[in-house]
Design a protein around this motif. Structure first.
Motif, PDB file in Angstrom:
ATOM      1  N   LEU A 214      -5.613   1.539  -1.424  1.00  0.00           N
ATOM      2  CA  LEU A 214      -5.610   3.087  -0.782  1.00  0.00           C
ATOM      3  C   LEU A 214      -6.968   3.542  -1.325  1.00  0.00           C
ATOM      4  N   PHE A 215      -7.680   2.862  -2.066  1.00  0.00           N
ATOM      5  CA  PHE A 215      -9.184   3.435  -2.800  1.00  0.00           C
ATOM      6  C   PHE A 215     -10.171   2.661  -2.074  1.00  0.00           C
ATOM      7  N   ILE A 222       0.742   4.124   7.069  1.00  0.00           N
ATOM      8  CA  ILE A 222       2.021   4.326   6.183  1.00  0.00           C
ATOM      9  C   ILE A 222       2.751   2.795   6.457  1.00  0.00           C
ATOM     10  N   ASP A 223       2.583   2.402   7.436  1.00  0.00           N
ATOM     11  CA  ASP A 223       2.871   1.053   7.848  1.00  0.00           C
ATOM     12  C   ASP A 223       2.511  -0.113   6.812  1.00  0.00           C
ATOM     13  N   LYS A 224       1.085  -0.253   6.809  1.00  0.00           N
ATOM     14  CA  LYS A 224       0.103  -0.839   5.965  1.00  0.00           C
ATOM     15  C   LYS A 224       0.716  -0.641   4.403  1.00  0.00           C
ATOM     16  N   LEU A 225       0.936   0.516   3.821  1.00  0.00           N
ATOM     17  CA  LEU A 225       1.168   1.129   2.772  1.00  0.00           C
ATOM     18  C   LEU A 225       2.480   0.429   2.197  1.00  0.00           C
ATOM     19  N   VAL A 226       3.545   0.456   3.172  1.00  0.00           N
ATOM     20  CA  VAL A 226       4.997  -0.139   2.904  1.00  0.00           C
ATOM     21  C   VAL A 226       4.728  -1.546   2.897  1.00  0.00           C
ATOM     22  N   GLN A 238       8.601  -0.750  -5.322  1.00  0.00           N
ATOM     23  CA  GLN A 238       9.743  -0.832  -4.965  1.00  0.00           C
ATOM     24  C   GLN A 238      10.354   0.732  -4.541  1.00  0.00           C
ATOM     25  N   THR A 239       9.647   1.535  -5.162  1.00  0.00           N
ATOM     26  CA  THR A 239      10.115   3.001  -4.900  1.00  0.00           C
ATOM     27  C   THR A 239       9.525   3.466  -3.783  1.00  0.00           C
ATOM     28  N   ILE A 240       8.184   3.129  -3.549  1.00  0.00           N
ATOM     29  CA  ILE A 240       7.467   3.362  -2.353  1.00  0.00           C
ATOM     30  C   ILE A 240       7.863   2.637  -0.972  1.00  0.00           C
TER      31      ILE A 240
END
Length: 327
Positions: A214-215, A222-226, A238-240
């Protein structure tokens, strides 16, 4: 082009400036606004100024997505000026009076004003910056951090509260996240000012440790983040991973790069942006100030107007001529 978040600037001025006129009536919203935009104009030297206000019913679209959007702003009991106003109603009436009078002042300056119905100023500012004036260098004036997501090689944000002009390096310096991932960062951490909840456990230190992507220089989706968080045994990851719908909702509420506004709203914005602007009328402006008893708020009113607005007025004359020639 300097694009000003009008209501943001006015409310901040109303709350901060203690100025009263010769009759003891609070006028800090008017004088603070004029002085604040005058400072920005002198510093940034734009050739054009556009002031955007929230239109009537501006928050409706986002409230349909999230009924609690800005719900924390709906009820306010604390007075800004306890030594001037006896109750909330008198303060609200004075605020409305000042805002209406301010628009009359602005009508005598070489600026363009818009407040299209059913959209917020944020959307109008973003639409002008990203879709209309794509060949212009843009300065957005607001203390609202939402605009930081728009910062790129062409768009910068002037924060009047921090007295700082945010280019890409400034975003990284102050917020510890690159401008191209700032929006996604905000979808995780939420926005208290708009009553948008974040994802539990996603503080800046945790994100830096668990999600260094992210930095990075990579623009993260969003898809890449998940995807980065899937199959992790770490609680926050897990929460994300389990909160994709909430993240997507926050994204819809916050994103300004491709605003969802109607064709009629776009047409109204284009009509203001591409048509002739008002010219400076020093005489009428000064008469209004004398009527309102606020000339004392400006050390040398005539010099102030000349230094801040004469250059803009010259460009307004040329702009209006080009509009007439095009027709």
């Amino acid at each position: 082009v300097l694009i000003i978040d009008g209501l943001n600037t006015f409310i901040r001025s109303f709350a901060v400036s203690p100025v009263t006129n010769d009759d003891g009536i609070h006028v800090g919203g008017i004088t603070g606004f004029l002085l604040s935009i005058g400072y920005a104009i002198r510093m940034l030297q734009p050739t054009r100024v556009i002031i955007c206000f929230d239109g009537k019913g501006g928050s409706q679209r986002r409230r349909k997505l999230f009924p609690d959007y800005k719900a924390n702003r709906m009820v306010r009991t604390k007075l800004n000026r306890t030594h001037i106003f006896s109750d909330k109603d008198s303060e609200d009436q004075n605020m409305k009076m000042q805002l209406g009078r301010l628009i009359q002042y602005l009508d005598h300056l070489p600026v363009q004003i818009l407040a299209p119905e059913n959209i917020e100023a944020d959307d109008a500012i973003a639409y002008i910056s990203k879709q209309l004036l794509t060949e212009s260098k843009i300065f957005i004036m607001s203390s609202d951090k939402d605009f930081i997501q728009l910062v790129d090689d062409r768009i910068a944000v002037w924060s009047p509260t921090k007295k700082k002009l945010y280019f890409k390096d400034g975003v990284m310096e102050d917020y510890k996240v690159p401008a191209h991932n700032y929006l996604l960062y905000r979808t995780l951490t939420g926005d208290k000012s708009d009553n948008i909840p974040g994802i539990r456990g996603t503080g800046i230190a945790t994100l830096q440790k668990r999600l260094p992507i992210l930095f990075s220089d990579e623009a993260v989706t969003i898809d890449k983040l998940v995807e980065e968080c899937q199959d992790s045994k770490i609680k926050v990851m897990q929460t994300i991973s389990e909160s994709k719908e909430a993240i997507e909702l926050n994204y819809q509420l916050m994103q300004l790069s491709d605003v969802d506004i109607s064709g009629s709203s776009k047409s109204k914005i284009m009509h203001v942006v591409y048509n002739a602007m008002s010219r400076m009328n020093t005489t009428k402006f000064k008469v209004m100030m004398i009527e309102d008893g606020i000339t004392g708020a400006f050390r040398n009113l005539e010099f102030w107007m000349k230094e801040r607005f004469l250059r803009l007025d010259t460009h307004a004359e040329m702009f209006n001529k080009s509009c007439k020639d095009d027709k």
